[in-house]
Design a protein around this motif. Structure first.
Motif, PDB file in Angstrom:
ATOM      1  N   GLU A  46       0.814  -1.133  -0.147  1.00  0.00           N
ATOM      2  CA  GLU A  46       0.122  -0.060  -0.091  1.00  0.00           C
ATOM      3  C   GLU A  46       0.914   1.053  -0.025  1.00  0.00           C
ATOM      4  OE1 GLU A  46      -2.580  -0.285   3.236  1.00  0.00           O
ATOM      5  OE2 GLU A  46      -4.049  -1.431   2.120  1.00  0.00           O
ATOM      6  N   ARG A  47       1.885   1.433   1.005  1.00  0.00           N
ATOM      7  CA  ARG A  47       2.607   2.423   0.899  1.00  0.00           C
ATOM      8  C   ARG A  47       3.358   3.015  -0.448  1.00  0.00           C
ATOM      9  NH1 ARG A  47       5.357   2.900   7.205  1.00  0.00           N
ATOM     10  NH2 ARG A  47       3.298   3.147   8.062  1.00  0.00           N
ATOM     11  N   ALA A  48       4.120   1.911  -0.926  1.00  0.00           N
ATOM     12  CA  ALA A  48       4.633   1.978  -2.165  1.00  0.00           C
ATOM     13  C   ALA A  48       3.854   2.409  -3.462  1.00  0.00           C
ATOM     14  CB  ALA A  48       5.532   0.810  -2.277  1.00  0.00           C
ATOM     15  N   TRP A  49       2.862   1.652  -3.470  1.00  0.00           N
ATOM     16  CA  TRP A  49       1.952   1.955  -4.477  1.00  0.00           C
ATOM     17  C   TRP A  49       1.544   3.324  -4.359  1.00  0.00           C
ATOM     18  CZ3 TRP A  49      -3.397   3.272  -2.947  1.00  0.00           C
ATOM     19  CH2 TRP A  49      -4.347   3.898  -3.914  1.00  0.00           C
ATOM     20  N   PHE A  50       0.898   3.846  -3.009  1.00  0.00           N
ATOM     21  CA  PHE A  50       0.515   5.183  -3.093  1.00  0.00           C
ATOM     22  C   PHE A  50       1.603   6.391  -3.195  1.00  0.00           C
ATOM     23  CE2 PHE A  50      -1.654   8.990  -1.007  1.00  0.00           C
ATOM     24  CZ  PHE A  50      -2.916   9.196  -1.793  1.00  0.00           C
ATOM     25  N   ALA A  51       2.730   5.860  -2.903  1.00  0.00           N
ATOM     26  CA  ALA A  51       4.015   6.924  -3.228  1.00  0.00           C
ATOM     27  C   ALA A  51       3.978   6.885  -4.755  1.00  0.00           C
ATOM     28  CB  ALA A  51       5.042   6.417  -2.489  1.00  0.00           C
ATOM     29  N   TRP A  52       3.992   5.686  -5.556  1.00  0.00           N
ATOM     30  CA  TRP A  52       4.060   5.841  -6.813  1.00  0.00           C
ATOM     31  C   TRP A  52       2.829   6.417  -7.523  1.00  0.00           C
ATOM     32  CZ3 TRP A  52       0.269   3.636  -9.869  1.00  0.00           C
ATOM     33  CH2 TRP A  52       0.340   3.405 -11.262  1.00  0.00           C
ATOM     34  N   LEU A  53       1.538   6.331  -6.853  1.00  0.00           N
ATOM     35  CA  LEU A  53       0.683   7.122  -7.559  1.00  0.00           C
ATOM     36  C   LEU A  53       0.853   8.567  -7.412  1.00  0.00           C
ATOM     37  CD1 LEU A  53      -2.277   7.270  -8.690  1.00  0.00           C
ATOM     38  CD2 LEU A  53      -3.247   7.092  -6.329  1.00  0.00           C
ATOM     39  N   LYS A  54       1.247   8.855  -6.379  1.00  0.00           N
ATOM     40  CA  LYS A  54       1.383  10.576  -6.338  1.00  0.00           C
ATOM     41  C   LYS A  54       2.670  11.086  -7.158  1.00  0.00           C
ATOM     42  CE  LYS A  54       2.207  10.490  -1.845  1.00  0.00           C
ATOM     43  NZ  LYS A  54       2.350  10.902  -0.397  1.00  0.00           N
ATOM     44  N   ALA A  55       3.666  10.270  -7.321  1.00  0.00           N
ATOM     45  CA  ALA A  55       4.643  10.669  -8.072  1.00  0.00           C
ATOM     46  C   ALA A  55       4.134  10.618  -9.491  1.00  0.00           C
ATOM     47  CB  ALA A  55       5.987   9.507  -8.166  1.00  0.00           C
ATOM     48  N   THR A  56       3.438   9.681  -9.855  1.00  0.00           N
ATOM     49  CA  THR A  56       3.059   9.459 -11.365  1.00  0.00           C
ATOM     50  C   THR A  56       1.971  10.834 -11.614  1.00  0.00           C
ATOM     51  OG1 THR A  56       3.123   7.012 -11.201  1.00  0.00           O
ATOM     52  CG2 THR A  56       1.661   8.426 -13.001  1.00  0.00           C
ATOM     53  N   VAL A  57       1.176  11.267 -10.902  1.00  0.00           N
ATOM     54  CA  VAL A  57       0.257  12.101 -11.030  1.00  0.00           C
ATOM     55  C   VAL A  57       1.138  13.605 -11.066  1.00  0.00           C
ATOM     56  CG1 VAL A  57      -1.654  13.473 -10.250  1.00  0.00           C
ATOM     57  CG2 VAL A  57      -1.767  10.981 -10.197  1.00  0.00           C
ATOM     58  N   ASP A  58       2.015  13.741  -9.990  1.00  0.00           N
ATOM     59  CA  ASP A  58       2.817  14.876 -10.300  1.00  0.00           C
ATOM     60  C   ASP A  58       3.801  15.029 -11.583  1.00  0.00           C
ATOM     61  OD1 ASP A  58       1.970  15.668  -7.739  1.00  0.00           O
ATOM     62  OD2 ASP A  58       3.886  14.825  -6.497  1.00  0.00           O
ATOM     63  N   ARG A  59       4.110  14.013 -11.910  1.00  0.00           N
ATOM     64  CA  ARG A  59       5.073  14.006 -13.139  1.00  0.00           C
ATOM     65  C   ARG A  59       4.349  14.204 -14.370  1.00  0.00           C
ATOM     66  NH1 ARG A  59       9.119   9.364 -15.387  1.00  0.00           N
ATOM     67  NH2 ARG A  59       9.797  10.438 -17.228  1.00  0.00           N
ATOM     68  N   TYR A  60       2.970  13.773 -14.691  1.00  0.00           N
ATOM     69  CA  TYR A  60       2.228  13.537 -15.847  1.00  0.00           C
ATOM     70  C   TYR A  60       0.911  14.524 -15.754  1.00  0.00           C
ATOM     71  CZ  TYR A  60       5.198   9.727 -17.063  1.00  0.00           C
ATOM     72  OH  TYR A  60       6.328   8.927 -17.504  1.00  0.00           O
ATOM     73  N   GLY A  61       0.757  14.862 -14.560  1.00  0.00           N
ATOM     74  CA  GLY A  61      -0.487  15.834 -14.361  1.00  0.00           C
ATOM     75  C   GLY A  61      -1.882  15.308 -14.143  1.00  0.00           C
TER      76      GLY A  61
END
Length: 210
Positions: A53-68
């Motif tokens: 869960e923690r790694a998934w949500f960190a990835w989600l935040k990073a993805t949205v920050d990168r691609y908008g």
């Protein structure tokens, strides 16, 4: 209806940039989303790509920050494949955190979700997951129709044939995804685009918007 795939090859990436396809991404995928392409964030629960869960949500935040957030169609909350009750329990705490990132929250419906196990007021997208038999069943169809009547988008996973595309269209799905282009994209991309053109020329229950 929009088809989501992995960016397998230059022609597929170009089709995504042109808006003919959208990009499906997961924590384990590692592919760069083509510039300007629409994308959705799966969680990797179906298969071996779930990082926790923690790694998934960190990835989600990073993805949205990168691609908008404006290009993100949705992110699907953690689920338990084929288990409706366990999926509801696992997904519910993550629906609002997903929305708080400025993106729609998708809920992965499973076999049995039709028995009052959809958190309708907390989701933006109904993702028809579960077994193949269930996701193409009358029960899943009824859920899809209810979702559209509630103003929600509907997505069907694992769509890898013309027949399955037609089922997704008949259900009123707004999008679907599959691995069809990951194998032989040079041959399969023109075929898939031709299938999509056929669908877009055919009236649906909800009109051309699907």
């Amino acid at each position: 209806m929009l088809y989501l795939a992995t960016p397998s090859g230059a022609d597929v990436r170009a089709a995504m940039q042109a808006g003919l396809l959208a990009c499906m991404t997961t924590p384990a995928q590692g592919n760069v989303i083509p510039p300007g392409a629409l994308y959705a964030c799966d969680n990797g629960k179906f298969g071996k790509g779930w990082p926790g869960e923690r790694a998934w949500f960190a990835w989600l935040k990073a993805t949205v920050d990168r691609y908008g957030p404006d290009h993100c169609l949705w992110a699907v909350a953690p689920d338990v494949p084929m288990d409706a009750a366990a999926t509801l329990a696992e997904s519910r705490p993550w629906l609002e955190p997903i929305r708080a990132r400025g993106i729609p929250a998708a809920f992965a419906a499973q076999d049995g979700s039709e028995h009052g196990l959809i958190p309708w007021d907390s989701i933006d997208v109904l993702f028809l997951a579960g077994s193949t038999a269930w996701k193409t069943s009358p029960a899943a169809h009824r859920l899809a129709v209810e979702a559209r009547e509630r103003g929600l988008a509907v997505h069907m996973g694992r769509v890898n044939s013309r027949r399955r595309l037609r089922i997704a269209q008949a259900f009123g799905c707004t999008s679907c995804d599959g691995t069809y282009l990951a194998f032989g994209p040079d041959t399969n991309l023109p075929r898939l685009l031709a299938w999509m053109n056929e669908l877009h020329a055919t009236p649906t229950l909800f009109g051309d918007e699907a």
